[in-house]
Design a protein around this motif. Structure first.
Motif, PDB file in Angstrom:
ATOM      1  N   PRO A 202       0.840  -1.199   0.000  1.00  0.00           N
ATOM      2  CA  PRO A 202       0.000   0.000   0.000  1.00  0.00           C
ATOM      3  C   PRO A 202       0.874   1.249   0.000  1.00  0.00           C
ATOM      4  O   PRO A 202       2.012   1.225   0.474  1.00  0.00           O
ATOM      5  CB  PRO A 202      -0.811  -0.129   1.288  1.00  0.00           C
ATOM      6  N   GLY A 203       0.362   2.370  -0.554  1.00  0.00           N
ATOM      7  CA  GLY A 203       1.176   3.562  -0.772  1.00  0.00           C
ATOM      8  C   GLY A 203       1.106   4.603   0.316  1.00  0.00           C
ATOM      9  O   GLY A 203       2.117   5.222   0.639  1.00  0.00           O
ATOM     10  N   GLU A 204      -0.057   4.864   0.877  1.00  0.00           N
ATOM     11  CA  GLU A 204      -0.180   5.885   1.920  1.00  0.00           C
ATOM     12  C   GLU A 204      -1.464   5.700   2.710  1.00  0.00           C
ATOM     13  O   GLU A 204      -2.465   5.202   2.200  1.00  0.00           O
ATOM     14  CB  GLU A 204      -0.191   7.290   1.310  1.00  0.00           C
ATOM     15  N   VAL A 205      -1.419   6.104   3.975  1.00  0.00           N
ATOM     16  CA  VAL A 205      -2.621   6.247   4.791  1.00  0.00           C
ATOM     17  C   VAL A 205      -2.786   7.725   5.084  1.00  0.00           C
ATOM     18  O   VAL A 205      -1.811   8.430   5.349  1.00  0.00           O
ATOM     19  CB  VAL A 205      -2.544   5.424   6.096  1.00  0.00           C
ATOM     20  N   GLU A 206      -4.034   8.226   5.019  1.00  0.00           N
ATOM     21  CA  GLU A 206      -4.283   9.644   5.267  1.00  0.00           C
ATOM     22  C   GLU A 206      -5.701   9.849   5.765  1.00  0.00           C
ATOM     23  O   GLU A 206      -6.629   9.147   5.350  1.00  0.00           O
ATOM     24  CB  GLU A 206      -4.074  10.440   3.981  1.00  0.00           C
ATOM     25  N   PHE A 207      -5.845  10.783   6.681  1.00  0.00           N
ATOM     26  CA  PHE A 207      -7.168  11.209   7.115  1.00  0.00           C
ATOM     27  C   PHE A 207      -7.723  12.255   6.159  1.00  0.00           C
ATOM     28  O   PHE A 207      -6.970  13.094   5.638  1.00  0.00           O
ATOM     29  CB  PHE A 207      -7.096  11.865   8.507  1.00  0.00           C
ATOM     30  N   THR A 208      -9.042  12.235   5.941  1.00  0.00           N
ATOM     31  CA  THR A 208      -9.662  13.404   5.341  1.00  0.00           C
ATOM     32  C   THR A 208      -9.553  14.536   6.363  1.00  0.00           C
ATOM     33  O   THR A 208      -9.515  14.296   7.575  1.00  0.00           O
ATOM     34  CB  THR A 208     -11.133  13.142   4.988  1.00  0.00           C
ATOM     35  N   PRO A 209      -9.466  15.800   5.909  1.00  0.00           N
ATOM     36  CA  PRO A 209      -9.251  16.904   6.851  1.00  0.00           C
ATOM     37  C   PRO A 209     -10.287  17.009   7.958  1.00  0.00           C
ATOM     38  O   PRO A 209      -9.976  17.513   9.044  1.00  0.00           O
ATOM     39  CB  PRO A 209      -9.262  18.133   5.940  1.00  0.00           C
ATOM     40  N   ASP A 210     -11.512  16.536   7.721  1.00  0.00           N
ATOM     41  CA  ASP A 210     -12.529  16.593   8.769  1.00  0.00           C
ATOM     42  C   ASP A 210     -12.440  15.407   9.731  1.00  0.00           C
ATOM     43  O   ASP A 210     -13.191  15.334  10.717  1.00  0.00           O
ATOM     44  CB  ASP A 210     -13.932  16.686   8.172  1.00  0.00           C
ATOM     45  N   GLY A 211     -11.540  14.468   9.450  1.00  0.00           N
ATOM     46  CA  GLY A 211     -11.345  13.324  10.329  1.00  0.00           C
ATOM     47  C   GLY A 211     -12.402  12.244  10.214  1.00  0.00           C
ATOM     48  O   GLY A 211     -12.362  11.261  10.956  1.00  0.00           O
ATOM     49  N   ARG A 212     -13.310  12.401   9.277  1.00  0.00           N
ATOM     50  CA  ARG A 212     -14.429  11.447   9.197  1.00  0.00           C
ATOM     51  C   ARG A 212     -14.092  10.170   8.438  1.00  0.00           C
ATOM     52  O   ARG A 212     -14.833   9.189   8.525  1.00  0.00           O
ATOM     53  CB  ARG A 212     -15.631  12.120   8.533  1.00  0.00           C
TER      54      ARG A 212
END
Length: 403
Positions: A202-212
């Motif tokens: 897998p390449g990356e894990v990231e939160f959406t800016p609102d954390g949802r």
């Protein structure tokens, strides 16, 4: 970096993807706390990072963080090397980027902590940062095999483990460092070895800016997988919502200034797709894959209304602009924001300062980091080059954070 890390995954495929070449040695690393240089151009504060750039050496015999003091003009001066207490890693057949990920080194401004993966020992290190100095090292198990990316939102961090079946593991960010978040572990359902292939990890894990939502890109499966999140920081689902990627080999994740549009860099044809992430984890394509005319786009970071992507196949950096309607375009016709350099080979990971005035680019083959000033039209002007970093051979540096 911002408290929600963009800063910065993969899957199984039979076709090989060529990401570049490499040469030179791995630097070993005794730790020396170096005093910060001269007031004026280089400054430091007692709490949190200030005028700093941190580079992860990813050395196999002992991972280190190389700290630099950043001048007001973007120039870099060495400010110390710090052992993480873990080992670096090298994915199978990786051509230039040993971790084959974005977001392996993350600075969280809210807590003043720098978080680093130790892919070779399945651990994560947390440091407290004072100016450009790293203190109070803490090392914890990553909750899986070959940790390669970290995402932060509020007081929660998630680590993406790329080896084996792949997983995400949550942690609370505390005054002492990271504390495992019970009930947060989720499988990605991959079929990798403990040390994964670079093109199926897998390449990356990231939160959406609102954390949802928590988002993971999976290269070999060509999917973008989303975990809707609860307010307590736990995933609301047992398995991710699986979305087919609009472009081949999705890798890096970034978000526009509004936080409502997600951009995914795709390595196969060096494209970027713009999405809306819906609350239920489904993705809506807002703009079809935009090609940049370069080779093997993997990394993507935002600076204001501009985005910059690292093309490791031909060692170039592409600039993108997003207009007020959310339409993405290249900053110039040829897709190159700054002329390539003979000393800047093997472009991989990038970082943008919090004031969005400077972009720093790792060159894996050269063992250098270039610093660029962001111009009003989105062009990049080189202002500095740091040399002598661990260049790619059997492994090499990967992971960069700028403040």
């Amino acid at each position: 970096m911002h408290s929600s890390r963009r800063g910065h995954r993969a899957k199984p495929r039979t076709r090989r993807i060529l990401f570049g070449g490499g040469a030179l040695a791995i630097a070993g690393a005794a730790t020396v706390a170096v005093s910060l240089a001269s007031a004026g151009q280089y400054s430091g504060t007692a709490a949190g990072a200030d005028h700093a750039v941190f580079v992860q050496g990813n050395e196999l015999d002992g991972n280190t963080i190389h700290a630099f003091a950043r001048g007001d003009d973007g120039s870099l001066k060495p400010a110390g090397t710090y052992e993480t207490g873990g080992k670096g890693g090298d994915q199978i057949d990786a051509p230039t980027d040993s971790l084959a990920s974005q977001g392996s080194l993350v600075y969280d401004d809210a807590s003043g902590r720098l978080l680093a993966v130790n892919a070779g020992s399945n651990t994560v290190t947390s440091f407290r940062v004072e100016g450009q100095r790293l203190k109070d090292r803490q090392v914890v198990a990553s909750g899986g095999e070959f940790p390669a990316s970290i995402a932060v939102h509020g007081k929660v961090a998630y680590v993406m483990n790329a080896g084996g079946e792949g997983s995400v593991q949550g942690f609370r960010i505390t005054g002492e460092g990271l504390e495992r978040l019970k009930g947060s572990h989720r499988s990605l359902g991959l079929d990798n070895e403990e040390i994964p292939r670079f093109d199926t990890s897998p390449g990356e894990v990231e939160f959406t800016p609102d954390g949802r939502n928590l988002v993971v890109t999976t290269k070999g499966n060509n999917t973008v997988e989303v975990f809707p999140m609860k307010r307590d920081g736990l995933p609301a689902v047992a398995e991710p919502v699986v979305n087919d990627s609009a472009g081949g080999v999705p890798f890096a994740i970034s978000f526009d200034r509004s936080g409502k549009r997600m951009l995914v860099a795709e390595a196969e044809k060096s494209t970027v797709t713009t999405y809306q992430v819906k609350r239920d984890g489904r993705l809506k394509v807002l703009q079809e894959p935009l090609a940049n005319g370069q080779e093997t786009l993997c990394w993507l970071e935002r600076a204001g209304n501009y985005f910059y992507g690292g093309n490791t196949g031909n060692s170039t950096v592409t600039g993108y602009r997003m207009d007020k309607h959310g339409t993405l375009s290249l900053t110039n016709a040829v897709g190159i924001a700054t002329p390539p350099s003979a000393k800047s080979q093997g472009v991989i990971d990038l970082a943008v300062t919090e004031d969005e005035k400077f972009v720093y680019v790792q060159n894996a083959v050269s063992g250098t980091v270039d610093g660029f000033r962001v111009e009003a039209d989105g062009a990049l002007t080189k202002v500095t080059t740091a040399e002598g970093l661990p260049a790619f051979d059997e492994s090499g540096m990967e992971g960069i954070a700028a403040v």
